[in-house]
Motif scaffolding. Structure first.
Motif, PDB file in Angstrom:
ATOM      1  N   VAL A 142       0.863  -1.186   0.000  1.00  0.00           N
ATOM      2  CA  VAL A 142       0.000   0.000   0.000  1.00  0.00           C
ATOM      3  C   VAL A 142       0.895   1.230   0.000  1.00  0.00           C
ATOM      4  N   ALA A 143       0.835   2.026  -1.080  1.00  0.00           N
ATOM      5  CA  ALA A 143       1.691   3.204  -1.208  1.00  0.00           C
ATOM      6  C   ALA A 143       0.992   4.477  -0.763  1.00  0.00           C
ATOM      7  N   THR A 144      -0.317   4.584  -1.010  1.00  0.00           N
ATOM      8  CA  THR A 144      -1.056   5.792  -0.645  1.00  0.00           C
ATOM      9  C   THR A 144      -2.447   5.422  -0.136  1.00  0.00           C
ATOM     10  N   LEU A 145      -3.000   6.311   0.688  1.00  0.00           N
ATOM     11  CA  LEU A 145      -4.390   6.212   1.113  1.00  0.00           C
ATOM     12  C   LEU A 145      -5.049   7.564   0.828  1.00  0.00           C
ATOM     13  N   ASP A 146      -6.088   7.545  -0.008  1.00  0.00           N
ATOM     14  CA  ASP A 146      -6.862   8.750  -0.289  1.00  0.00           C
ATOM     15  C   ASP A 146      -8.116   8.720   0.573  1.00  0.00           C
ATOM     16  N   LEU A 147      -8.267   9.736   1.421  1.00  0.00           N
ATOM     17  CA  LEU A 147      -9.355   9.778   2.397  1.00  0.00           C
ATOM     18  C   LEU A 147     -10.431  10.748   1.937  1.00  0.00           C
ATOM     19  N   ASP A 148     -11.671  10.307   2.041  1.00  0.00           N
ATOM     20  CA  ASP A 148     -12.807  11.142   1.657  1.00  0.00           C
ATOM     21  C   ASP A 148     -13.779  11.229   2.826  1.00  0.00           C
ATOM     22  N   ASP A 149     -13.683  12.343   3.585  1.00  0.00           N
ATOM     23  CA  ASP A 149     -14.564  12.613   4.716  1.00  0.00           C
ATOM     24  C   ASP A 149     -14.557  11.452   5.718  1.00  0.00           C
ATOM     25  N   VAL A 150     -13.366  11.033   6.117  1.00  0.00           N
ATOM     26  CA  VAL A 150     -13.205   9.905   7.044  1.00  0.00           C
ATOM     27  C   VAL A 150     -13.200  10.417   8.481  1.00  0.00           C
ATOM     28  N   THR A 151     -14.028   9.812   9.319  1.00  0.00           N
ATOM     29  CA  THR A 151     -14.087  10.121  10.747  1.00  0.00           C
ATOM     30  C   THR A 151     -14.044   8.818  11.534  1.00  0.00           C
ATOM     31  N   VAL A 152     -13.166   8.765  12.527  1.00  0.00           N
ATOM     32  CA  VAL A 152     -13.005   7.562  13.353  1.00  0.00           C
ATOM     33  C   VAL A 152     -12.909   7.978  14.808  1.00  0.00           C
ATOM     34  N   HIS A 153     -13.674   7.338  15.695  1.00  0.00           N
ATOM     35  CA  HIS A 153     -13.613   7.630  17.124  1.00  0.00           C
ATOM     36  C   HIS A 153     -13.312   6.355  17.902  1.00  0.00           C
ATOM     37  N   PHE A 154     -12.333   6.452  18.812  1.00  0.00           N
ATOM     38  CA  PHE A 154     -11.997   5.370  19.727  1.00  0.00           C
ATOM     39  C   PHE A 154     -12.364   5.808  21.138  1.00  0.00           C
ATOM     40  N   ASP A 155     -13.005   4.915  21.887  1.00  0.00           N
ATOM     41  CA  ASP A 155     -13.349   5.180  23.280  1.00  0.00           C
ATOM     42  C   ASP A 155     -12.770   4.056  24.125  1.00  0.00           C
ATOM     43  N   ASN A 156     -11.889   4.425  25.094  1.00  0.00           N
ATOM     44  CA  ASN A 156     -11.185   3.411  25.888  1.00  0.00           C
ATOM     45  C   ASN A 156     -10.501   2.382  24.998  1.00  0.00           C
ATOM     46  N   ASP A 157      -9.864   2.903  23.932  1.00  0.00           N
ATOM     47  CA  ASP A 157      -9.081   2.090  22.988  1.00  0.00           C
ATOM     48  C   ASP A 157      -9.923   1.124  22.160  1.00  0.00           C
ATOM     49  N   MET A 158     -11.229   1.315  22.126  1.00  0.00           N
ATOM     50  CA  MET A 158     -12.108   0.494  21.291  1.00  0.00           C
ATOM     51  C   MET A 158     -12.750   1.372  20.230  1.00  0.00           C
ATOM     52  N   CYS A 159     -12.767   0.892  18.990  1.00  0.00           N
ATOM     53  CA  CYS A 159     -13.383   1.643  17.907  1.00  0.00           C
ATOM     54  C   CYS A 159     -14.877   1.760  18.182  1.00  0.00           C
ATOM     55  N   GLU A 160     -15.337   3.012  18.306  1.00  0.00           N
ATOM     56  CA  GLU A 160     -16.733   3.272  18.656  1.00  0.00           C
ATOM     57  C   GLU A 160     -17.574   3.624  17.438  1.00  0.00           C
ATOM     58  N   SER A 161     -17.009   4.379  16.491  1.00  0.00           N
ATOM     59  CA  SER A 161     -17.728   4.761  15.277  1.00  0.00           C
ATOM     60  C   SER A 161     -16.722   5.092  14.189  1.00  0.00           C
ATOM     61  N   ALA A 162     -17.121   4.858  12.944  1.00  0.00           N
ATOM     62  CA  ALA A 162     -16.250   5.147  11.809  1.00  0.00           C
ATOM     63  C   ALA A 162     -17.102   5.306  10.557  1.00  0.00           C
ATOM     64  N   GLU A 163     -16.723   6.258   9.710  1.00  0.00           N
ATOM     65  CA  GLU A 163     -17.423   6.474   8.455  1.00  0.00           C
ATOM     66  C   GLU A 163     -16.498   7.176   7.474  1.00  0.00           C
ATOM     67  N   GLY A 164     -16.860   7.096   6.191  1.00  0.00           N
ATOM     68  CA  GLY A 164     -16.064   7.723   5.144  1.00  0.00           C
ATOM     69  C   GLY A 164     -15.447   6.689   4.226  1.00  0.00           C
ATOM     70  N   GLU A 165     -14.947   7.145   3.089  1.00  0.00           N
ATOM     71  CA  GLU A 165     -14.386   6.245   2.077  1.00  0.00           C
ATOM     72  C   GLU A 165     -12.866   6.361   2.031  1.00  0.00           C
ATOM     73  N   VAL A 166     -12.233   5.215   1.810  1.00  0.00           N
ATOM     74  CA  VAL A 166     -10.783   5.150   1.652  1.00  0.00           C
ATOM     75  C   VAL A 166     -10.470   4.487   0.318  1.00  0.00           C
ATOM     76  N   ARG A 167      -9.535   5.085  -0.433  1.00  0.00           N
ATOM     77  CA  ARG A 167      -9.037   4.479  -1.660  1.00  0.00           C
ATOM     78  C   ARG A 167      -7.542   4.222  -1.481  1.00  0.00           C
ATOM     79  N   ALA A 168      -7.145   2.972  -1.645  1.00  0.00           N
ATOM     80  CA  ALA A 168      -5.752   2.582  -1.444  1.00  0.00           C
ATOM     81  C   ALA A 168      -5.066   2.422  -2.795  1.00  0.00           C
ATOM     82  N   GLY A 169      -3.900   3.065  -2.934  1.00  0.00           N
ATOM     83  CA  GLY A 169      -3.085   2.887  -4.121  1.00  0.00           C
ATOM     84  C   GLY A 169      -1.997   1.864  -3.846  1.00  0.00           C
ATOM     85  N   LEU A 170      -1.969   0.797  -4.635  1.00  0.00           N
ATOM     86  CA  LEU A 170      -1.001  -0.275  -4.433  1.00  0.00           C
ATOM     87  C   LEU A 170       0.063  -0.213  -5.512  1.00  0.00           C
ATOM     88  N   ALA A 171       1.294  -0.534  -5.133  1.00  0.00           N
ATOM     89  CA  ALA A 171       2.406  -0.521  -6.075  1.00  0.00           C
ATOM     90  C   ALA A 171       3.316  -1.704  -5.770  1.00  0.00           C
TER      91      ALA A 171
END
Length: 239
Positions: free
Chosen positions: A127-156
């Protein structure tokens, strides 16, 4: 001879002094106060005040952000949250914007837009790049609580001699307490599921759906084994 100021004027001057000190508070001091460094934010140098500053050669964890403008948002402070907005223009290495939000027991990445160059972060996964589109991630007490948005990964590159599509995409979500990036190629025959925990450990499951016996032999030789949805190879790592 003593000079006596009316009480109201004294309070006004003290309040004005407090506001002036806060406004001029260096950005580096604010980063220490809110333990943003403990959440992964680092920089070679922090310039300016916490309301209008700049981070030189900034990085979040192992991901380089370059030189970014930084400012602390006022309103979240009244809700017990510290939110540091970051932005980078096209001339400074490509458009990027977003924010880091921290509380006593949680942290989050809010409204991330732009491209991140990951380099060898997920090696041997190319994975060479990550293109983020309105990505939001919240962790509470080290646990993923909510996440949304699109990710595009560029592989090389390839994995064990198996070429993967140059582009995969998917919408982030939480799964079993971790952040999940379910990335799928345009043909639907290749998929990479990356799980990232708050501690920085990650796990990637590569899933390939072969269409001919020769491809199965190559996959088996590259360490893939039959699994859910196709032939699977698992890679573990940490930041």
């Amino acid at each position: 001879m003593r000079l006596r100021l009316p009480l109201r004027r004294t309070v006004f001057f003290l309040a004005a002094l407090a506001v002036a000190l806060i406004v001029l508070l260096p950005l580096r001091v604010a980063i220490g106060w809110f333990d943003l460094g403990g959440r992964g934010l680092a920089a070679r140098e922090a310039e300016g005040s916490l309301w209008l500053g700049k981070l030189r050669e900034a990085q979040f964890g192992p991901v380089a952000l370059g030189d970014v403008d930084a400012r602390l948002n006022v309103l979240p402070l009244f809700l017990g949250r510290a939110r540091l907005s970051l932005s980078r223009d096209e001339a400074s290495g490509g458009r990027f914007s977003g924010a880091i939000t921290v509380t006593r027991h949680s942290f989050g990445l809010d409204d991330l837009d732009g491209q991140l160059r990951t380099g060898a972060l997920f090696a041997p996964l190319p994975v060479a790049t990550l293109d983020l589109d309105d990505v939001t991630v919240h962790f509470d007490n080290d646990m993923c609580e909510s996440a949304e948005g699109e990710v595009r990964a560029g592989l090389a590159g390839d994995v064990g001699g198996i070429m993967l599509p140059s582009g995969l995409r998917g919408n982030v979500r939480c799964a079993e307490g971790a952040l999940l990036l379910p990335l799928i190629g345009q043909s639907g025959l290749e998929q990479v599921n990356i799980r990232i925990s708050a501690s920085g450990r990650w796990r990637a499951d590569l899933v390939v759906r072969p269409t001919d016996p020769a491809a199965i032999e190559r996959l088996t030789a590259a360490g893939f084994a039959p699994g859910p949805g196709g032939y699977v190879r698992r890679i573990d790592g940490s930041f």
